[in-house]
Design a protein around this motif. Sequence first.
Motif, PDB file in Angstrom:
ATOM      1  N   ALA A  80       0.848  -1.210   0.000  1.00  0.00           N
ATOM      2  CA  ALA A  80       0.000   0.000   0.000  1.00  0.00           C
ATOM      3  C   ALA A  80       0.877   1.252   0.000  1.00  0.00           C
ATOM      4  O   ALA A  80       0.573   2.229  -0.696  1.00  0.00           O
ATOM      5  CB  ALA A  80      -0.937  -0.007   1.201  1.00  0.00           C
ATOM      6  N   LEU A  81       1.956   1.230   0.740  1.00  0.00           N
ATOM      7  CA  LEU A  81       2.901   2.363   0.744  1.00  0.00           C
ATOM      8  C   LEU A  81       3.334   2.700  -0.683  1.00  0.00           C
ATOM      9  O   LEU A  81       3.334   3.861  -1.104  1.00  0.00           O
ATOM     10  CB  LEU A  81       4.126   1.980   1.587  1.00  0.00           C
ATOM     11  CG  LEU A  81       5.399   2.797   1.349  1.00  0.00           C
ATOM     12  CD1 LEU A  81       5.270   4.170   1.992  1.00  0.00           C
ATOM     13  CD2 LEU A  81       6.622   2.060   1.896  1.00  0.00           C
ATOM     14  N   LEU A  82       3.691   1.664  -1.434  1.00  0.00           N
ATOM     15  CA  LEU A  82       4.198   1.866  -2.794  1.00  0.00           C
ATOM     16  C   LEU A  82       3.115   2.465  -3.696  1.00  0.00           C
ATOM     17  O   LEU A  82       3.355   3.443  -4.415  1.00  0.00           O
ATOM     18  CB  LEU A  82       4.667   0.520  -3.349  1.00  0.00           C
ATOM     19  CG  LEU A  82       5.322   0.545  -4.715  1.00  0.00           C
ATOM     20  CD1 LEU A  82       6.612   1.338  -4.675  1.00  0.00           C
ATOM     21  CD2 LEU A  82       5.629  -0.888  -5.163  1.00  0.00           C
ATOM     22  N   LEU A 110      12.852   2.417  -0.277  1.00  0.00           N
ATOM     23  CA  LEU A 110      12.008   3.196  -1.205  1.00  0.00           C
ATOM     24  C   LEU A 110      12.414   4.674  -1.167  1.00  0.00           C
ATOM     25  O   LEU A 110      12.510   5.331  -2.204  1.00  0.00           O
ATOM     26  CB  LEU A 110      10.526   3.047  -0.821  1.00  0.00           C
ATOM     27  CG  LEU A 110       9.548   3.837  -1.686  1.00  0.00           C
ATOM     28  CD1 LEU A 110       9.487   3.261  -3.104  1.00  0.00           C
ATOM     29  CD2 LEU A 110       8.146   3.840  -1.071  1.00  0.00           C
ATOM     30  N   THR A 111      12.669   5.183   0.024  1.00  0.00           N
ATOM     31  CA  THR A 111      13.099   6.582   0.163  1.00  0.00           C
ATOM     32  C   THR A 111      14.329   6.859  -0.693  1.00  0.00           C
ATOM     33  O   THR A 111      14.384   7.838  -1.437  1.00  0.00           O
ATOM     34  CB  THR A 111      13.406   6.899   1.643  1.00  0.00           C
ATOM     35  OG1 THR A 111      12.202   6.807   2.390  1.00  0.00           O
ATOM     36  CG2 THR A 111      14.014   8.282   1.816  1.00  0.00           C
ATOM     37  N   GLY A 113      12.398  -1.638   6.691  1.00  0.00           N
ATOM     38  CA  GLY A 113      13.599  -1.623   5.855  1.00  0.00           C
ATOM     39  C   GLY A 113      13.235  -1.357   4.395  1.00  0.00           C
ATOM     40  O   GLY A 113      13.922  -0.604   3.687  1.00  0.00           O
ATOM     41  N   ALA A 114      12.126  -1.950   3.951  1.00  0.00           N
ATOM     42  CA  ALA A 114      11.670  -1.718   2.574  1.00  0.00           C
ATOM     43  C   ALA A 114      11.314  -0.243   2.388  1.00  0.00           C
ATOM     44  O   ALA A 114      11.589   0.356   1.345  1.00  0.00           O
ATOM     45  CB  ALA A 114      10.453  -2.597   2.283  1.00  0.00           C
ATOM     46  N   SER A 173      15.581   5.148  -3.269  1.00  0.00           N
ATOM     47  CA  SER A 173      15.338   5.031  -4.718  1.00  0.00           C
ATOM     48  C   SER A 173      14.582   6.239  -5.250  1.00  0.00           C
ATOM     49  O   SER A 173      14.933   6.808  -6.278  1.00  0.00           O
ATOM     50  CB  SER A 173      14.510   3.781  -5.025  1.00  0.00           C
ATOM     51  OG  SER A 173      15.180   2.639  -4.610  1.00  0.00           O
ATOM     52  N   LEU A 174      13.523   6.615  -4.543  1.00  0.00           N
ATOM     53  CA  LEU A 174      12.662   7.685  -5.063  1.00  0.00           C
ATOM     54  C   LEU A 174      13.326   9.056  -5.005  1.00  0.00           C
ATOM     55  O   LEU A 174      13.037   9.916  -5.835  1.00  0.00           O
ATOM     56  CB  LEU A 174      11.345   7.737  -4.290  1.00  0.00           C
ATOM     57  CG  LEU A 174      10.337   6.631  -4.568  1.00  0.00           C
ATOM     58  CD1 LEU A 174       9.017   6.946  -3.884  1.00  0.00           C
ATOM     59  CD2 LEU A 174      10.122   6.450  -6.065  1.00  0.00           C
ATOM     60  N   ALA A 175      14.199   9.257  -4.039  1.00  0.00           N
ATOM     61  CA  ALA A 175      14.848  10.573  -3.933  1.00  0.00           C
ATOM     62  C   ALA A 175      15.606  10.877  -5.221  1.00  0.00           C
ATOM     63  O   ALA A 175      15.568  12.005  -5.726  1.00  0.00           O
ATOM     64  CB  ALA A 175      15.786  10.596  -2.734  1.00  0.00           C
ATOM     65  N   LYS A 176      16.273   9.875  -5.785  1.00  0.00           N
ATOM     66  CA  LYS A 176      17.024  10.084  -7.021  1.00  0.00           C
ATOM     67  C   LYS A 176      16.071  10.237  -8.206  1.00  0.00           C
ATOM     68  O   LYS A 176      16.233  11.098  -9.059  1.00  0.00           O
ATOM     69  CB  LYS A 176      17.980   8.911  -7.245  1.00  0.00           C
ATOM     70  CG  LYS A 176      18.976   9.170  -8.347  1.00  0.00           C
ATOM     71  CD  LYS A 176      20.156   8.231  -8.213  1.00  0.00           C
ATOM     72  CE  LYS A 176      21.219   8.553  -9.228  1.00  0.00           C
ATOM     73  NZ  LYS A 176      22.403   7.724  -9.052  1.00  0.00           N
ATOM     74  N   GLU A 177      15.061   9.386  -8.209  1.00  0.00           N
ATOM     75  CA  GLU A 177      14.078   9.403  -9.299  1.00  0.00           C
ATOM     76  C   GLU A 177      13.368  10.757  -9.398  1.00  0.00           C
ATOM     77  O   GLU A 177      13.096  11.260 -10.486  1.00  0.00           O
ATOM     78  CB  GLU A 177      13.050   8.286  -9.015  1.00  0.00           C
ATOM     79  CG  GLU A 177      11.875   8.217  -9.950  1.00  0.00           C
ATOM     80  CD  GLU A 177      12.172   7.361 -11.171  1.00  0.00           C
ATOM     81  OE1 GLU A 177      13.131   6.573 -11.121  1.00  0.00           O
ATOM     82  OE2 GLU A 177      11.448   7.515 -12.165  1.00  0.00           O
ATOM     83  N   LEU A 178      13.067  11.340  -8.253  1.00  0.00           N
ATOM     84  CA  LEU A 178      12.195  12.525  -8.241  1.00  0.00           C
ATOM     85  C   LEU A 178      12.940  13.847  -8.122  1.00  0.00           C
ATOM     86  O   LEU A 178      12.330  14.915  -8.226  1.00  0.00           O
ATOM     87  CB  LEU A 178      11.179  12.401  -7.091  1.00  0.00           C
ATOM     88  CG  LEU A 178      10.252  11.191  -7.238  1.00  0.00           C
ATOM     89  CD1 LEU A 178       9.391  11.011  -5.993  1.00  0.00           C
ATOM     90  CD2 LEU A 178       9.371  11.327  -8.473  1.00  0.00           C
TER      91      LEU A 178
END
Length: 251
Positions: free
Chosen positions: A121-123, A167-168, A162-163, A170-175
């Motif tokens: 759900a977080l994702l 996610l934090t 941990g997941a 990965s997304l920081a670079k993506e966004l």
Amino acid sequence: MSARTALVTGASRGIGRGIAERLAADGALVGVHYARNGEAADEVVESIRAAGGDAFPLRSELGVDGDAHALYAAFDSELTRRGMEPTLDVLVNNAAVSGSARIHQVTPELVDRIFSVNVKALLFVTQEGLKRMPAGGRVINISSAVTRMSYPESVVYSMSKGAMDTLTLSLAKELGPRGITVNTVAPGFVETDMNAKLRTTPEGAARLAGMSVFERIGKPSDIAGVVAFLASPDSLWVTGQRLDASGGTHL
Ligand code: NAP
């Protein structure tokens, strides 16, 4: 000009409530999300309005099919009703379930339950939220001290957090190119329903308090202050970080 909008998942109680109240006090229009406890969510909205802020309740059970879509259908329809574009400036992923189990006690059902809410759900709540997020947006994930210190009493819950930390990153670079920051706030023990069972005796409460160098258990407002910083323009240059907000637990 319209207020910045914020969505705080799991804001009917505990840490989420504290975050919703703080972001509203700082001027955001806040979606107070909850699963079942409509009365508690209404009370949060009332307390925000009584303090001069603005908020609305949003119901959506996470961890079931269509959860993210149901959440944003309600969010969009409330903003449209107010004559606003359905944009989301600040997403605080706070709702989660816990569950005590050491490795030998873990069942597939427990893994499915915790991962469906805390990870899946977080994702998808984040994926949908990003469709509405303009430049200057903020994603703030409420993780836990258990990703820094060993907590074998709740191995599956710890894995799910941990997941979230991953996610934090990965997304920081993506966004970044979109001007959106993504950060994690990691509380230690905070006085909420989630750990009420551990505080039923004075000894239990003292044990939790003794984990912090300040010798007290955290309050939701301790976490909300850190989230408020990350939601503000002052945190513009901070992304992909995990901010410990555990009162120095197990330093
Ligand atoms: P809490 O008091 O148990 O409140 C949980 C909130 O999440 C409630 O608003 C609840 O809504 C909502 N929620 C629970 N399951 C849901 C589901 N399936 N779908 C939608 N909403 C759901 O929790 P808390 O202690 O404030 O914890 C908040 C966050 O901080 C969590 O991510 C937790 O892992 C993290 N954290 C807490 C502590 C701590 O000591 N408390 C420490 C470290 C990290 P209803 O009211 O409708 O049930």
